[in-house]
Design a protein around this motif. Structure first.
Motif, PDB file in Angstrom:
ATOM      1  N   GLU A 191       1.098  13.996   3.861  1.00 52.43           N
ATOM      2  CA  GLU A 191       2.463  13.710   4.325  1.00 52.43           C
ATOM      3  C   GLU A 191       2.774  12.246   4.082  1.00 52.43           C
ATOM      4  N   GLU A 192       4.064  11.962   3.863  1.00 53.61           N
ATOM      5  CA  GLU A 192       4.473  10.572   3.645  1.00 53.61           C
ATOM      6  C   GLU A 192       5.149  10.018   4.901  1.00 53.61           C
ATOM      7  N   VAL A 193       4.883   8.748   5.180  1.00 51.86           N
ATOM      8  CA  VAL A 193       5.515   8.060   6.316  1.00 51.86           C
ATOM      9  C   VAL A 193       5.999   6.700   5.833  1.00 51.86           C
ATOM     10  N   SER A 194       7.209   6.335   6.235  1.00 54.33           N
ATOM     11  CA  SER A 194       7.757   5.020   5.888  1.00 54.33           C
ATOM     12  C   SER A 194       7.608   4.102   7.092  1.00 54.33           C
ATOM     13  N   VAL A 195       7.026   2.932   6.869  1.00 55.11           N
ATOM     14  CA  VAL A 195       6.838   1.985   7.973  1.00 55.11           C
ATOM     15  C   VAL A 195       7.444   0.637   7.577  1.00 55.11           C
ATOM     16  N   PHE A 196       8.228   0.064   8.487  1.00 56.91           N
ATOM     17  CA  PHE A 196       8.936  -1.192   8.200  1.00 56.91           C
ATOM     18  C   PHE A 196       8.349  -2.333   9.032  1.00 56.91           C
ATOM     19  N   ALA A 197       8.191  -3.495   8.403  1.00 57.42           N
ATOM     20  CA  ALA A 197       7.825  -4.702   9.151  1.00 57.42           C
ATOM     21  C   ALA A 197       8.880  -5.772   8.897  1.00 57.42           C
ATOM     22  N   ILE A 198       9.313  -6.411   9.982  1.00 57.68           N
ATOM     23  CA  ILE A 198      10.218  -7.564   9.879  1.00 57.68           C
ATOM     24  C   ILE A 198       9.339  -8.806   9.918  1.00 57.68           C
ATOM     25  N   THR A 199       9.548  -9.730   8.975  1.00 61.43           N
ATOM     26  CA  THR A 199       8.634 -10.864   8.909  1.00 61.43           C
ATOM     27  C   THR A 199       9.325 -12.146   8.451  1.00 61.43           C
ATOM     28  N   LEU A 279       3.760   5.154   2.870  1.00 61.50           N
ATOM     29  CA  LEU A 279       2.354   5.551   2.987  1.00 61.50           C
ATOM     30  C   LEU A 279       2.201   7.042   2.736  1.00 61.50           C
ATOM     31  N   MET A 280       1.086   7.419   2.154  1.00 63.13           N
ATOM     32  CA  MET A 280       0.706   8.833   2.072  1.00 63.13           C
ATOM     33  C   MET A 280      -0.492   8.997   3.006  1.00 63.13           C
ATOM     34  N   ILE A 281      -0.384   9.952   3.931  1.00 61.54           N
ATOM     35  CA  ILE A 281      -1.492  10.170   4.871  1.00 61.54           C
ATOM     36  C   ILE A 281      -2.422  11.197   4.229  1.00 61.54           C
ATOM     37  N   THR A 282      -3.364  10.699   3.445  1.00 60.24           N
ATOM     38  CA  THR A 282      -4.283  11.575   2.703  1.00 60.24           C
ATOM     39  C   THR A 282      -5.444  11.970   3.622  1.00 60.24           C
ATOM     40  N   PRO A 283      -6.239  12.972   3.211  1.00 54.27           N
ATOM     41  CA  PRO A 283      -7.415  13.322   4.025  1.00 54.27           C
ATOM     42  C   PRO A 283      -8.366  12.138   4.194  1.00 54.27           C
ATOM     43  N   GLN A 284      -8.302  11.162   3.273  1.00 52.91           N
ATOM     44  CA  GLN A 284      -9.171   9.970   3.406  1.00 52.91           C
ATOM     45  C   GLN A 284      -8.490   8.848   4.168  1.00 52.91           C
ATOM     46  N   GLY A 285      -7.306   9.091   4.706  1.00 54.60           N
ATOM     47  CA  GLY A 285      -6.624   8.034   5.452  1.00 54.60           C
ATOM     48  C   GLY A 285      -5.327   7.637   4.778  1.00 54.60           C
ATOM     49  N   ALA A 286      -4.606   6.706   5.432  1.00 56.24           N
ATOM     50  CA  ALA A 286      -3.288   6.279   4.931  1.00 56.24           C
ATOM     51  C   ALA A 286      -3.474   5.402   3.699  1.00 56.24           C
TER      52      ALA A 286
END
Ligand code: AMP
Ligand code: GLY
Length: 454
Positions: A191-199, A279-286
């Protein structure tokens, strides 16, 4: 505070809406904006890529902050230009924006720093790219390195398809300069997840992750699009870290944002503004699929109605743009032992769930038909309709003017309720050729019903 928002899509409408909701006294100007944004801001008809006219406008209006929505002006160096003129602007410099505009640069940075991502090779010759595709084996992914309006990624089921994609880009000039270097990349599943950081380049705040739906049709079938909907929150955990119970968002701060932002600073191109990790949440992790140098669309339309944040989004963005302390986690901190998300000065949470259903025009994701008249019934409480590809015709009627026309965001106590409300309103909006998905958030709904079965 007077704020100039650059862009004309649903993402920029959602930013304007949130700024105004948090502070009704904020004075908003948009260039070029759209008919929805015009209800919240003064719209000035200057293209998002006309840097000379935008700089003149910002100076004339003496704006306190400019917020850049799309990647194109960032790729052209709007931040460098505004800063040289003494203007505060939220976004990365041209050199830092390469994290999105050059997939080769981003991949090399990740490989050098050990940031989890798919294995890949960069090639400028078709013969060596074809050899790389054979070495990885099908399925394999071929990507144009440069900006290609979301169309430069080909997931190839067979080596023949990979050969065709490579030839199109390297020999057929399919994406012009953007395709003169290609990445040949290992295929990932998950599954894909989008994560945002403000910096501000030295410290950062990670916002809760959310999920986009890129395929045109229900069940994640059909062609890829810019995004047919999004939902928030996402209750995925990293399968590689079964004991930590850290959310994917928290994992991403440790394994992706700290090393990436540190590496950008060390390479003399500190990243400021919003860093988007796909990110792709693969069986080996993100693992990182891609970085973007701006807010996601339509993720922003699902995040901003439901995100509880203090201090306000605008004040965090203003601090990130001006270098004022904003209480984020330091980038230079050693990853080990760092607290994963947040800081005592920033509080963050969710005011329930939000589902955004995109209404697309006839013909999308190919060339969209324009000029279809839109009937827009008033939205009930907890539902907000963000404009993307809309315009007023000569008679003042609202008409379709782009591929993704509207984004219908609805709040609910959970994703299932938010989905039902978003869909009910989306069905009431009418224009000829309307396309929509009726299952936005389905993976979360399936996850929740599985966990309540046990
Ligand atoms: P990008 O523009 O790099 O985000 O790629 C667009 C879409 O292509 C992503 O959202 C994924 O769905 C898919 N994709 C990209 N890279 C890979 C990969 N290495 N393995 C599987 N799917 C991929
Ligand atoms: N929703 C994907 C993007 O903004 O690139």
């Amino acid at each position: 505070m007077r704020v100039l928002i650059i862009g004309s899509g649903g993402r920029e409408h959602a930013l304007a809406w949130r700024f105004k909701r948090d502070d009704p006294t904020v004075d908003l100007i948009a260039a070029p904006g759209n008919p929805g944004i015009a209800e919240l801001a003064e719209c000035v008809s200057i293209a998002a890529t006309d840097l000379v006219a935008l700089e003149r406008l910002a100076l004339e209006l003496d704006v306190d902050l400019t917020v850049v929505g799309p990647e194109a002006p960032l790729a052209l160096g709007i931040v460098d230009r505004f800063r040289a003129a003494g203007l505060a602007i939220f976004g990365p410099t041209q050199a830092a924006a390469e994290i999105e505009t050059s997939k080769a640069f981003a991949k090399q940075l990740m490989l050098d720093e050990g940031i989890p991502t798919a294995r890949a090779q960069m090639h400028t010759s078709a013969a060596s790219a074809r050899a790389a595709a054979r070495a990885f084996g099908a399925p394999v992914v071929v990507k144009a390195s440069g900006l290609a309006a979301g169309k430069g990624v080909v997931v190839c089921d067979t080596i023949e398809e990979a050969d065709r994609a490579i030839d199109d880009m390297l020999e057929g000039n399919r994406f012009g300069d953007a395709g003169h270097e290609v990445l040949v990349e290992e295929f990932m599943t998950g599954e894909e997840v989008s994560v945002f950081a403000i910096t501000d380049g030295r410290s950062f705040v990670v916002l809760p992750g959310l999920q986009d739906h890129k395929r045109l049709l229900d069940g994640d079938l059909g062609p890829n699009t810019g995004g047919m909907g999004a939902y928030f929150p996402v209750s995925l955990h990293d399968p590689a870290e079964p004991d930590t119970q850290l959310s994917v968002t928290a994992e991403a701060s440790l394994s992706v944002f700290i090393p990436t932002l540190r590496a950008m600073a060390e390479r003399g191109r500190p990243f400021t503004g919003l860093l988007y990790a796909g990110l792709m949440i693969t069986p080996q992790g993100a693992k990182v699929v891609e970085f973007n140098c701006r807010f996601g669309d339509p993720e922003t339309q699902a995040l901003l109605p439901a995100l509880a944040l203090s201090p306000s989004l605008l004040s965090l963005m203003h601090a990130a743009a001006t270098g004022a302390p904003f209480g984020g986690m330091p980038v230079m901190m050693e990853a080990a032992g760092a607290s994963p998300v947040g800081s005592p000065m920033i509080s963050m949470g969710a005011e329930g769930a939000c589902v955004t259903t995109v209404l697309a025009a006839a013909g999308y994701p190919g060339t969209p038909r324009t000029g279809d008249v839109i009937t827009l019934p008033p939205a009930e409480d907890g539902v907000v309709v963000f404009h993307a590809g809309t315009a007023r015709d000569a008679e003042g009627r609202l008409v379709t003017a782009g591929g993704r026309v509207l984004a219908v965001s609805a709040l609910g106590s959970d994703v299932a309720e938010a989905q039902a409300r978003s869909l009910a309103h989306a069905e009431r909006i009418d224009f000829a050729g309307k396309q929509l998905r009726r299952d936005i958030g389905w993976r979360e709904i399936a996850r929740t019903s599985r966990s309540s079965d046990v």
